[in-house]
Every structure is written in structure tokens, then in C-alpha cells.
Scaffold this motif. Structure first.
Motif, short mmCIF file in Angstrom:
data_model
loop_
_atom_site.label_atom_id
_atom_site.label_comp_id
_atom_site.label_asym_id
_atom_site.label_seq_id
_atom_site.Cartn_x
_atom_site.Cartn_y
_atom_site.Cartn_z
N ARG A 43 34.03 5.01 32.54
CA ARG A 43 34.88 4.32 31.58
C ARG A 43 35.49 3.04 32.12
O ARG A 43 35.99 2.21 31.37
CB ARG A 43 36.01 5.25 31.12
N SER A 44 35.42 2.86 33.44
CA SER A 44 36.13 1.74 34.06
C SER A 44 35.50 0.39 33.75
O SER A 44 36.18 -0.62 33.62
CB SER A 44 36.19 1.93 35.57
N SER A 45 34.16 0.34 33.60
CA SER A 45 33.48 -0.93 33.35
C SER A 45 32.10 -0.64 32.80
O SER A 45 31.66 0.51 32.74
CB SER A 45 33.38 -1.74 34.64
N SER A 46 31.38 -1.69 32.39
CA SER A 46 30.05 -1.51 31.82
C SER A 46 29.09 -0.90 32.84
O SER A 46 28.33 0.01 32.54
CB SER A 46 29.49 -2.85 31.32
N VAL A 47 29.10 -1.44 34.06
CA VAL A 47 28.28 -0.91 35.16
C VAL A 47 29.13 -0.89 36.42
O VAL A 47 29.82 -1.86 36.73
CB VAL A 47 27.01 -1.78 35.40
N THR A 48 29.08 0.22 37.16
CA THR A 48 29.97 0.41 38.30
C THR A 48 29.22 0.95 39.51
O THR A 48 28.48 1.93 39.40
CB THR A 48 31.10 1.41 37.92
N TRP A 49 29.42 0.31 40.66
CA TRP A 49 28.87 0.85 41.91
C TRP A 49 29.62 2.12 42.30
O TRP A 49 30.84 2.21 42.13
CB TRP A 49 29.02 -0.14 43.05
N ILE A 50 28.87 3.12 42.83
CA ILE A 50 29.49 4.30 43.40
C ILE A 50 29.01 4.43 44.85
O ILE A 50 28.10 3.73 45.29
CB ILE A 50 29.16 5.57 42.60
N GLY A 83 10.49 -0.97 44.81
CA GLY A 83 10.69 -0.55 46.19
C GLY A 83 11.96 -1.09 46.83
O GLY A 83 12.09 -1.08 48.06
N ILE A 84 12.91 -1.57 46.01
CA ILE A 84 14.13 -2.19 46.58
C ILE A 84 15.41 -1.60 45.97
O ILE A 84 16.49 -2.14 46.19
CB ILE A 84 14.12 -3.71 46.36
N GLU A 85 15.30 -0.50 45.23
CA GLU A 85 16.47 0.07 44.57
C GLU A 85 17.07 1.17 45.46
O GLU A 85 16.71 2.35 45.34
CB GLU A 85 16.11 0.60 43.18
N ASP A 86 17.97 0.78 46.33
CA ASP A 86 18.50 1.70 47.33
C ASP A 86 19.96 2.06 47.13
O ASP A 86 20.52 2.84 47.91
CB ASP A 86 18.33 1.10 48.74
N CYS A 87 20.61 1.49 46.11
CA CYS A 87 22.02 1.79 45.86
C CYS A 87 22.17 2.31 44.43
O CYS A 87 21.32 2.10 43.58
CB CYS A 87 22.88 0.54 46.07
N VAL A 88 23.28 2.98 44.17
CA VAL A 88 23.44 3.70 42.90
C VAL A 88 24.62 3.17 42.10
O VAL A 88 25.70 2.92 42.65
CB VAL A 88 23.62 5.21 43.15
N GLU A 89 24.37 3.00 40.82
CA GLU A 89 25.42 2.57 39.89
C GLU A 89 25.49 3.53 38.71
O GLU A 89 24.58 4.30 38.46
CB GLU A 89 25.17 1.14 39.39
N VAL A 90 26.62 3.43 38.00
CA VAL A 90 26.84 4.22 36.79
C VAL A 90 27.05 3.27 35.63
O VAL A 90 27.87 2.35 35.72
CB VAL A 90 28.08 5.14 36.94
N ALA A 91 26.31 3.49 34.54
CA ALA A 91 26.48 2.66 33.34
C ALA A 91 27.32 3.41 32.32
O ALA A 91 27.18 4.62 32.15
CB ALA A 91 25.12 2.30 32.75
N ARG A 92 28.19 2.67 31.66
CA ARG A 92 29.10 3.30 30.70
C ARG A 92 28.35 3.99 29.57
O ARG A 92 28.67 5.11 29.16
CB ARG A 92 30.04 2.25 30.11
N PHE A 93 27.32 3.32 29.04
CA PHE A 93 26.67 3.83 27.83
C PHE A 93 25.69 4.96 28.10
O PHE A 93 25.31 5.67 27.18
CB PHE A 93 25.98 2.68 27.10
N THR A 94 25.27 5.14 29.35
CA THR A 94 24.39 6.27 29.67
C THR A 94 25.16 7.39 30.34
O THR A 94 24.73 8.54 30.30
CB THR A 94 23.24 5.82 30.60
N ALA A 95 26.28 7.05 30.98
CA ALA A 95 27.09 8.05 31.70
C ALA A 95 26.21 8.84 32.67
O ALA A 95 26.26 10.06 32.74
CB ALA A 95 27.78 8.99 30.72
N ALA A 96 25.37 8.11 33.42
CA ALA A 96 24.47 8.74 34.37
C ALA A 96 24.19 7.77 35.51
O ALA A 96 24.46 6.58 35.41
CB ALA A 96 23.17 9.16 33.68
#
Length: 214
Positions: A143-150, A185-198
Motif C-alpha cells: 500500500r505504500s507505493s505503486s512499486v516497492t523494493w523489499i 538473466g538480470i532480474e536479481d532483486c525483488v519488488e512488490v507492486a500495489r496492484f498485484t500484491a505479489a
């Protein structure tokens, strides 16, 4: 003999005159049809041009309204989060928000950093990127933002994921369908999107908002 010739010439002349009128009428009808089609084409061109201009105006209005909606949504989310009641026996520092006995720092609206920059910001606040262990915490963070690093990134092995505290990801986590896919082959970090909640794996150099936890 002369009369016969004159009658023949007269007959030929009448025949030519008949065909001249016939072709003249035909040419007239074709020209008329052409002019009508030309006029209709010009009208359609004008209508198409006007329609295109109207669509541009509507698109501009839509973009303005959408941007305003997103801004209001982020502001509303932040206000809702700020309403969280602080526990009297474990208050959070100023500017931090308490949720389920933990304190969280939410990056400012429209402020974005890479994953490493986000983690550094958290560490400078004597904290680290958020570690999500429950669905409730996921709902809070998204809920904090559209896309968020975790605080989750790929380990040395392709299918190994580690939290910022050094522990491995336990269980299946909260991945979005089809993720993680390590696209390119370069996606090594994880984010959370508000609209998918995943969760979604993304290039670490992308810039997003972030959430710190302590």
C-alpha cells in the motif's frame, strides 16, 4: 444517285450524333459520380481529422485525471498508514510507522532508488529493507507505493533467494504468477507492486520506492 448519297450521309450523321450524345451523357454521369465521390472523400477526411483531434484531447484529459488519481491514491494510502496507533510500550521513531509491533519507514512519494541505494538508505537509518513473512505484512507494504523494493535478492545459485539478514527464503513465498522468471538473466532483486500484491523479480538497477524495517 445524288439523293441516295445525301440520304446515306444524313443517316451517318444522325448515327454519329446519337453516339456523341450517348457518350456525352455517359461522360457526364461518370464525372458527376466522380465529383460526388471526391466530395464524400473530402468530408470523410475532415471527419477523420476532427475525430483524431478529439481523441487527442480526450487522451490528454484522461492522462491528467489518471495522474491526479494516482497521486490522490498514494496520499490516501500514506494517510491511512499514518493512522496506525503506536503501541505505548514500543513507540517508533519520528517519521516511522508501526504495524504489528514492527516499525517501518516508507520512502517519500515519487522518490526512487536502485535496490542497493534503497538498502543503503535503510542502513543509514539503522535498519534494513523490509523482510516480508506474512500476508498481512505484504498487504501493508504494497500500500505504500505503486512499486516497492523489499529486502529479498537472488543468492549465488539461480533458484536461491536470500533476505537481507542472510537467511534463505522459506517456502514458496508470495510470488506473482509466472515469477520469478529472471527475464534477460538480470532480474536479481525483488519488488512488490500495489496492484498485484505479489513479488516480482526485477533488475536491481531499476529505481523504485522502498520500505525499511527495524
Amino acid at each position: 444517285m445524288m439523293a441516295t448519297v445525301n440520304r446515306s450521309q444524313s443517316s451517318d450523321t444522325n448515327t454519329i450524333s446519337h453516339w456523341d450524345k450517348k457518350y456525352a451523357n455517359l461522360i457526364y454521369e461518370i464525372t458527376k459520380s466522380r465529383d460526388e465521390l471526391t466530395h464524400e472523400r473530402d468530408q470523410l477526411k475532415m471527419y477523420s481529422s476532427n475525430l483524431a483531434e478529439e481523441m487527442e484531447v480526450l487522451q490528454s484529459q484522461y492522462d491528467t485525471v489518471a495522474a491526479s488519481r494516482d497521486k490522490l491514491q498514494e496520499e490516501l494510502n500514506r494517510l491511512n498508514l499514518n493512522r496506525t496507533v503506536l503501541s505505548p510500550d514500543k513507540p517508533c521513531r519520528q517519521g516511522w510507522i508501526q504495524f504489528n509491533n514492527k516499525c517501518y519507514y516508507l520512502s517519500a512519494a515519487k522518490e526512487s532508488k536502485t535496490w542497493e541505494e534503497s538498502r543503503k538508505d535503510c542502513q543509514e537509518r539503522e535498519a534494513d529493507l523490509v523482510i516480508i513473512t506474512t500476508k498481512a505484512e505484504l498487504e501493508f507494504v504494497k500500500r505504500s507505493s505503486s512499486v516497492t523494493w523489499i529486502g529479498l535478492s537472488r543468492g549465488e545459485q539461480q533458484d536461491e533467494w536470500k533476505w537481507v539478514d542472510g537467511t534463505n527464503l522459506e517456502g514458496e513465498g508470495f510470488w506473482e504468477d509466472g515469477e520469478p522468471n529472471n527475464n534477460g538473466g538480470i532480474e536479481d532483486c525483488v519488488e512488490v507492486a500495489r496492484f498485484t500484491a505479489a513479488w516480482n523479480d526485477a533488475p536491481c538497477n531499476n529505481t523504485f520506492s522502498w520500505v525499511c524495517e527495524h
